[in-house]
Design an enzyme around this catalytic site. Structure first.
Site, PDB file in Angstrom:
ATOM      1  N   ASN A  18      74.331  67.066  75.037  1.00  0.00           N
ATOM      2  CA  ASN A  18      73.391  66.282  75.851  1.00  0.00           C
ATOM      3  C   ASN A  18      73.217  67.015  77.173  1.00  0.00           C
ATOM      4  O   ASN A  18      74.208  67.296  77.848  1.00  0.00           O
ATOM      5  CB  ASN A  18      73.959  64.878  76.092  1.00  0.00           C
ATOM      6  CG  ASN A  18      73.174  64.082  77.136  1.00  0.00           C
ATOM      7  OD1 ASN A  18      73.747  63.274  77.845  1.00  0.00           O
ATOM      8  ND2 ASN A  18      71.884  64.293  77.217  1.00  0.00           N
ATOM      9  N   GLY A  19      71.986  67.308  77.525  1.00  0.00           N
ATOM     10  CA  GLY A  19      71.730  68.003  78.788  1.00  0.00           C
ATOM     11  C   GLY A  19      70.672  69.054  78.603  1.00  0.00           C
ATOM     12  O   GLY A  19      69.920  69.035  77.626  1.00  0.00           O
ATOM     13  N   CYS A  40      69.663  62.872  75.181  1.00  0.00           N
ATOM     14  CA  CYS A  40      70.471  62.760  73.973  1.00  0.00           C
ATOM     15  C   CYS A  40      71.709  61.931  74.216  1.00  0.00           C
ATOM     16  O   CYS A  40      72.090  61.653  75.349  1.00  0.00           O
ATOM     17  CB  CYS A  40      70.921  64.142  73.516  1.00  0.00           C
ATOM     18  SG  CYS A  40      69.574  65.285  73.231  1.00  0.00           S
ATOM     19  N   GLY A  83      68.155  58.420  72.538  1.00  0.00           N
ATOM     20  CA  GLY A  83      67.352  59.334  71.736  1.00  0.00           C
ATOM     21  C   GLY A  83      66.999  58.707  70.408  1.00  0.00           C
ATOM     22  O   GLY A  83      67.889  58.300  69.663  1.00  0.00           O
ATOM     23  N   TYR A 124      67.632  53.985  85.114  1.00  0.00           N
ATOM     24  CA  TYR A 124      66.915  53.704  83.860  1.00  0.00           C
ATOM     25  C   TYR A 124      67.675  54.079  82.605  1.00  0.00           C
ATOM     26  O   TYR A 124      67.667  53.348  81.620  1.00  0.00           O
ATOM     27  CB  TYR A 124      65.572  54.468  83.863  1.00  0.00           C
ATOM     28  CG  TYR A 124      64.835  54.381  82.553  1.00  0.00           C
ATOM     29  CD1 TYR A 124      64.107  53.243  82.218  1.00  0.00           C
ATOM     30  CD2 TYR A 124      64.874  55.439  81.637  1.00  0.00           C
ATOM     31  CE1 TYR A 124      63.437  53.154  81.011  1.00  0.00           C
ATOM     32  CE2 TYR A 124      64.207  55.350  80.420  1.00  0.00           C
ATOM     33  CZ  TYR A 124      63.489  54.211  80.114  1.00  0.00           C
ATOM     34  OH  TYR A 124      62.834  54.123  78.924  1.00  0.00           O
TER      35      TYR A 124
HETATM   36  P1  AMP Z   1      54.770  55.498  83.189  1.00  0.00           P
HETATM   37  O1  AMP Z   1      54.715  55.249  84.681  1.00  0.00           O
HETATM   38  O2  AMP Z   1      53.668  54.895  82.416  1.00  0.00           O
HETATM   39  O3  AMP Z   1      54.873  56.965  82.924  1.00  0.00           O
HETATM   40  O4  AMP Z   1      56.085  54.825  82.610  1.00  0.00           O
HETATM   41  C1  AMP Z   1      57.125  54.467  83.434  1.00  0.00           C
HETATM   42  C2  AMP Z   1      58.121  53.634  82.657  1.00  0.00           C
HETATM   43  O5  AMP Z   1      58.700  54.411  81.612  1.00  0.00           O
HETATM   44  C3  AMP Z   1      59.266  53.231  83.575  1.00  0.00           C
HETATM   45  O6  AMP Z   1      59.062  51.956  84.081  1.00  0.00           O
HETATM   46  C4  AMP Z   1      60.485  53.293  82.694  1.00  0.00           C
HETATM   47  O7  AMP Z   1      60.727  52.011  82.136  1.00  0.00           O
HETATM   48  C5  AMP Z   1      60.111  54.270  81.608  1.00  0.00           C
HETATM   49  N1  AMP Z   1      60.675  55.616  81.865  1.00  0.00           N
HETATM   50  C6  AMP Z   1      60.894  56.235  83.025  1.00  0.00           C
HETATM   51  N2  AMP Z   1      61.393  57.473  82.844  1.00  0.00           N
HETATM   52  C7  AMP Z   1      61.514  57.652  81.515  1.00  0.00           C
HETATM   53  C8  AMP Z   1      61.982  58.717  80.680  1.00  0.00           C
HETATM   54  N3  AMP Z   1      62.407  59.849  81.195  1.00  0.00           N
HETATM   55  N4  AMP Z   1      61.964  58.525  79.352  1.00  0.00           N
HETATM   56  C9  AMP Z   1      61.527  57.388  78.814  1.00  0.00           C
HETATM   57  N5  AMP Z   1      61.066  56.351  79.555  1.00  0.00           N
HETATM   58  C10 AMP Z   1      61.048  56.465  80.884  1.00  0.00           C
END
Ligand code: AMP
Length: 486
Positions: A118-119, A17, A43, A258
């Protein structure tokens, strides 16, 4: 059964969030909407704003993006007053869960209070069970509502004391803002897991999950809210206190990898710069002969730039992203997620054909994205594909507010690096080491006896106990339907 609960709890309660607050500006709601727009990456499921004026709270909440729901003069003008707080939410549950949109608002003996959080609380199940035993009735499955009940049942008189009392009972990660009839309250958990910064817009106080929320309204960054700090803004100005037992600071390192926006400064460091340096570390640690460095856009771009510069190789956009599709992760089923990857990316053949390619991404979680991307790059004629990942293998779920799949879905929890390389179809695969990641943040290395960050998703070392994991609570039957579609 306990495992069932653990799984369910992980699926239902985690959410990513963003929070925002303004105190003392006539355009409080408009600025909050802009701030939330800048925090949209934190979010995308829902957005909400609560404001206060003349003994009355005003609220607008909706599913979907900020720009789609706070885009009319009517909506903004309906949010009267010079104080407002707002929230953007990502969760795994579907559109029937409008009850989960924040800020959460409740009437207490002392008046109304809205909270945006957020958390993720790690003892939410335990607290919820105890509160229900004492007669609390819950309207949603959000941790934030637990704060509401703890505040309602607190024996203290003043709202600030009640909030401190409630937060003392909560374990886990929280960066929150609250709005009462007279005050804005901002607080961060003692470990400081999630970010929260303070800024000024003229004489108005502003709080935002990230500095990009300050930039968009032209507010000046003042400082981060400190771990364990509670700040109150009221007619007498600014008051800060540290009412919680002091803990070692453990900011979430995944915010750098990320989650935060690259132009934000979190904990005093620019996210873009850290990502760039992770790329350079990767090149130092695991360089391989190749023709070109290609990022997986957008998340891999800063690290790929850092890699290319360090390795002295050309950086090329070998994959083009369609920006009109949301984050692939947001799709609830594997089938739709796979489709999402195709909708979102296309190979740029002229850059890839006949080349040995170093492909850089920020992380591999399930491996679904990498597999599709690698296939696409291969079909576009790449001779060799060497994948380099700007974080260590994600082996464990987050319990502190970043949505991650259950452990059995994490590819690195179930396969070693050479097996993952085979599964996703690359010629070589390397992840940055945990020390390389720490070096990129400016540390010499990870202090293994007292790590500088929360890195539990890479190390399984959880700085805050996850009480719910012990099975002290059971999920409420009503909420079983929120279980993620697997
Ligand atoms: P996947 O390995 O297909 O599950 O997707 C990995 C990709 O999703 C990564 O390269 C990130 O760009 C993105 N990602 C990683 N962690 C998250 C997260 N918690 N929420 C949304 N996207 C994420």
């Amino acid at each position: 059964m306990l495992d069932d609960f653990y799984t369910e709890s992980d699926d239902v309660l985690n959410d990513e969030c963003g929070v925002f607050a303004v105190y003392g500006n006539d355009d409080a709601a408009a600025h909050t909407a802009l701030g939330l727009h800048a925090l949209q990456h934190r979010g995308q499921e829902s957005a909400g704003i609560v404001s206060f004026s003349n003994n009355q709270f005003f609220s607008h909440k909706a599913l979907g993006h900020v720009g789609d729901n706070f885009n009319s003069k009517d909506v903004i003008e309906s949010l009267e007053g010079n104080v407002a707080i707002g929230h953007v939410r990502y969760s795994t549950s579907g559109d029937k869960h409008t009850r989960n949109i924040q800020p959460v608002f409740a009437e207490f003996t002392f008046g109304g209070l809205a909270i945006a959080h957020n958390g993720n609380l790690t003892n939410a199940g335990v607290l919820r069970k105890d509160l229900i035993k004492e007669g609390s009735i819950f309207q949603s499955d959000m941790d934030t509502e637990i704060f509401i009940h703890l505040i309602a049942t607190s024996k203290y008189l003043r709202v600030a004391d009640r909030i401190v009392d409630a937060l003392k009972k909560a374990e886990g990660a929280y960066s929150l803002v609250a709005l009462s009839q007279k005050k804005i309250i901002a607080a961060r958990d003692p470990h400081g897991v999630r970010p929260l910064v303070m800024g000024m817009l003229g004489s108005a106080y502003v709080f935002s999950s990230e500095t990009c929320g300050l930039d968009i309204i032209g507010a000046e960054y003042v400082r981060d809210v400190e771990p364990g700090e509670l700040i109150i803004i009221d007619k007498d100005g600014f008051h800060s206190s540290k009412p919680f037992a002091q803990k070692n600071q453990r900011f979430c390192v995944f915010e750098y990898v990320y989650f935060s926006r690259p132009d934000s400064f979190v904990e005093g460091k620019q996210v873009y710069d850290v990502r760039n340096k992770i790329g350079a570390e990767l090149a130092k640690e695991s360089h391989v002969k190749a023709d070109v460095v290609v990022p997986v856009p957008d998340s891999g771009v800063p690290a790929a730039l850092g890699y290319a510069k360090e390795a002295g190789l050309p950086f090329e956009l070998g994959i083009i992203r369609n920006h009109y599709v949301g984050r692939t992760f947001i799709e609830p089923t594997d089938h739709v997620r796979n489709l999402g990857v195709k909708l979102k990316h296309n190979a740029n053949k002229s850059v890839l054909e006949g080349k040995d390619v170093i492909l850089v991404d920020d992380s591999i979680v399930r491996g679904t994205t990498s597999k599709k991307i690698v296939n696409m790059v291969r079909e576009a004629g790449a001779k060799k594909i060497h994948m380099r990942i700007a974080s260590p293998p994600t082996t464990d779920p987050c319990f502190y507010g970043v949505d991650t799949p259950d452990k059995d879905k994490l590819i690195a929890a179930n396969h070693d690096v050479s097996e993952i390389a085979k599964i996703i179809g690359v010629d070589s695969l390397e992840f940055v080491t945990i020390d390389g990641l720490y070096r990129a943040t400016g540390e010499k290395s990870r202090k293994n006896d007292s790590p500088q960050y929360c890195d539990a998703c890479f190390t399984a070392e959880y700085p805050i106990e996850v009480a719910d994991r012990g099975g002290a609570a059971v999920p409420l039957p009503l909420f079983n339907d929120t279980k993620r579609n697997k």
